[in-house]
Design an enzyme around this catalytic site. Structure first.
Site, PDB file in Angstrom:
ATOM      1  N   GLN A 176       1.028  -1.325   0.058  1.00  0.00           N
ATOM      2  CA  GLN A 176      -0.133   0.013   0.097  1.00  0.00           C
ATOM      3  C   GLN A 176       0.823   1.466   0.099  1.00  0.00           C
ATOM      4  OE1 GLN A 176      -2.277   0.819   3.586  1.00  0.00           O
ATOM      5  NE2 GLN A 176      -3.828   1.528   2.750  1.00  0.00           N
ATOM      6  N   GLY A 177       0.857   2.211  -1.078  1.00  0.00           N
ATOM      7  CA  GLY A 177       1.499   3.474  -1.262  1.00  0.00           C
ATOM      8  C   GLY A 177       0.895   4.269  -0.926  1.00  0.00           C
ATOM      9  N   TYR A 178       0.660   4.721   0.570  1.00  0.00           N
ATOM     10  CA  TYR A 178      -0.283   5.888   1.086  1.00  0.00           C
ATOM     11  C   TYR A 178       0.530   6.872   1.811  1.00  0.00           C
ATOM     12  CZ  TYR A 178      -4.991   3.986   0.120  1.00  0.00           C
ATOM     13  OH  TYR A 178      -6.229   3.714  -0.393  1.00  0.00           O
ATOM     14  N   SER A 179       1.299   6.576   2.862  1.00  0.00           N
ATOM     15  CA  SER A 179       2.022   7.563   3.806  1.00  0.00           C
ATOM     16  C   SER A 179       3.077   7.831   3.128  1.00  0.00           C
ATOM     17  CB  SER A 179       2.346   6.760   5.061  1.00  0.00           C
ATOM     18  OG  SER A 179       1.117   6.536   6.016  1.00  0.00           O
ATOM     19  N   GLU A 231     -10.706  -1.470   5.738  1.00  0.00           N
ATOM     20  CA  GLU A 231      -9.618  -1.813   6.375  1.00  0.00           C
ATOM     21  C   GLU A 231      -9.763  -1.512   7.881  1.00  0.00           C
ATOM     22  OE1 GLU A 231      -4.956  -0.414   7.444  1.00  0.00           O
ATOM     23  OE2 GLU A 231      -6.256   0.997   5.956  1.00  0.00           O
ATOM     24  N   SER A 277      -3.965   7.770  12.277  1.00  0.00           N
ATOM     25  CA  SER A 277      -3.752   7.656  13.756  1.00  0.00           C
ATOM     26  C   SER A 277      -5.154   7.817  14.637  1.00  0.00           C
ATOM     27  CB  SER A 277      -2.705   8.732  14.185  1.00  0.00           C
ATOM     28  OG  SER A 277      -3.398  10.031  14.196  1.00  0.00           O
ATOM     29  N   ASN A 278      -5.111   7.291  15.751  1.00  0.00           N
ATOM     30  CA  ASN A 278      -6.274   7.225  16.453  1.00  0.00           C
ATOM     31  C   ASN A 278      -6.621   8.654  16.916  1.00  0.00           C
ATOM     32  OD1 ASN A 278      -5.771   4.494  16.602  1.00  0.00           O
ATOM     33  ND2 ASN A 278      -5.524   4.124  18.611  1.00  0.00           N
TER      34      ASN A 278
END
Length: 401
Positions: free
Chosen positions: A126-129, A244, A386-387
């Protein structure tokens, strides 16, 4: 909310339990039970076993090769799966990009990619961040400039899990700077063997290098590998993250780990007061376990609320973030309690043991894995958004604050 399962659903639960118990390879079972590292061949071998049964793409509709299960069957499968020491399913292909492709992809993309995902032949990442664009993903800078029938991709991604093993990456890239940041993002499928791609491992606190930096230097990607319309990738990415987060709570797995830890606490003597009593004799320890058991039960009831809504044809939407937040926090809390119960024994960090190169006693195995697991699980409240950001999303979009 009706929390009862039908007799047919309860029989389905038993069938799942029986199949998983009988077909989980003993060597893989022991690795999971003792916290040893799993390697690519372990995941592939186990997922092939599930594939032959037709239980690999359990969330896929029947039209695309899935079992066509109801929401209740999917839930029961997840519960039985987590209750046993099964390897976690590698989600990137089958439960992330797969649903995006069969929902938003064109016919050529469906025919090209879905059968290989379903057959467990391609490994996806997965290329997100990106550096500086994590939870604020809309600020991503990896660019994809149009050049005829190709995009030329430049930039980098970070924290890319198992990119070192991947055949393909699904990536969010910037194709326009003219509109709102979210409106200039597209969803590309990138062959990891393309010239100009460099994968650099990042070693984590537990000593493993499961995540990576991925660099793109004038990487040419065919326009035919863009999913959906240009500039609409943000919507496809949000769709993927909702899938997800719904499968990330891990109630059954956490309950199994807490049960294993309780057995250890009952057998293990504290030794600090010379009494020879087990850790379980401590009221403080028992209260910690009771608190975590209560939290797990509450999270389970929250899952069942979502299941009830899905049975009525409703989507959990962004509210699924509740499961991600609480599931990861409980998982971290269990690892903290394990670290305290094992005490100084966790300092015997043994890289060779974690890679399965030698055996040890059950007690030693539990201690050897507790320290690295604690360090590794610091990440789970960050990944998938993040939460802290997820709480902001819930406050705005669910509570209307």
């Amino acid at each position: 909310m009706d929390m009862r399962f039908s007799p047919e659903e309860e029989q389905f639960r038993l069938d799942v339990r029986d199949f998983l118990t009988r077909h989980l390879p003993q060597d893989i079972r022991l690795k999971v039970e003792h916290g040893k590292r799993l390697h690519k061949q372990d995941y592939v071998r186990w997922q092939d076993i599930l594939r032959t049964k037709g239980w690999y793409a359990v969330n896929w509709p029947e039209a695309f090769g899935g079992p066509g299960w109801s929401p209740a069957q999917k839930y029961l499968f997840a519960q039985e799966y987590g209750a046993l020491p099964c390897p976690p399913l590698v989600q990137f292909g089958v439960n992330m990009v797969g649903p995006v492709i069969y929902t938003y992809g064109n016919d050529e993309q469906k025919q090209r990619f879905l059968p290989r995902i379903l057959a467990n032949q391609d490994w996806w990442c997965q290329g997100y961040s990106e550096p500086g664009s994590g939870s604020d993903l809309a600020s991503l800078k990896t660019s994809a400039a149009r050049d005829g029938d190709h995009y030329v991709v430049n930039g980098s991604k970070i924290w890319t899990t198992w990119a070192q093993w991947a055949d393909w990456m699904f990536a969010l890239v910037r194709t326009s700077h003219e509109a709102r940041p979210q409106q200039g993002i597209s969803f590309l499928l990138i062959d990891m063997k393309s010239p100009g791609i460099t994968v650099r491992p990042i070693r984590l606190l537990d000593g493993d290098a499961e995540v990576n930096e991925v660099f793109f230097d004038n990487v040419r990607v065919p326009v035919s590998q863009r999913v959906g319309d240009e500039g609409v990738g943000w919507s496809y990415g949000k769709f993927l993250l909702e899938h997800e987060r719904f499968v990330i709570s891990g109630v059954a797995r956490s309950r199994r780990l807490l049960g294993q830890l309780e057995n250890l606490a009952r057998d293990r003597t504290d030794g600090t007061d010379g009494s020879g009593n087990s850790l379980w004799a401590s009221q403080a320890i028992r209260l910690r376990f009771a608190d975590l058991q209560t939290q797990l039960r509450v999270l389970e009831l929250t899952e069942l609320r979502f299941l009830s809504a899905m049975n009525a044809g409703q989507s959990p939407g962004v509210a699924a973030s509740i499961l991600k937040i609480r599931g990861t926090e409980i998982e971290q809390a269990i690892s903290e309690l394990a670290l305290e119960c094992m005490a100084l024994d966790t300092t015997a960090f043994d890289e060779a043991f974690l890679d399965g190169l030698h055996d040890a006693s059950v007690t030693a195995e539990g201690a050897a894995a507790a320290g690295p697991a604690y360090f590794n699980l610091r990440k789970v409240s960050i990944w998938g958004g993040s939460n802290e950001i997820q709480r902001n999303v819930l406050a705005k979009q669910v509570l209307g604050l």
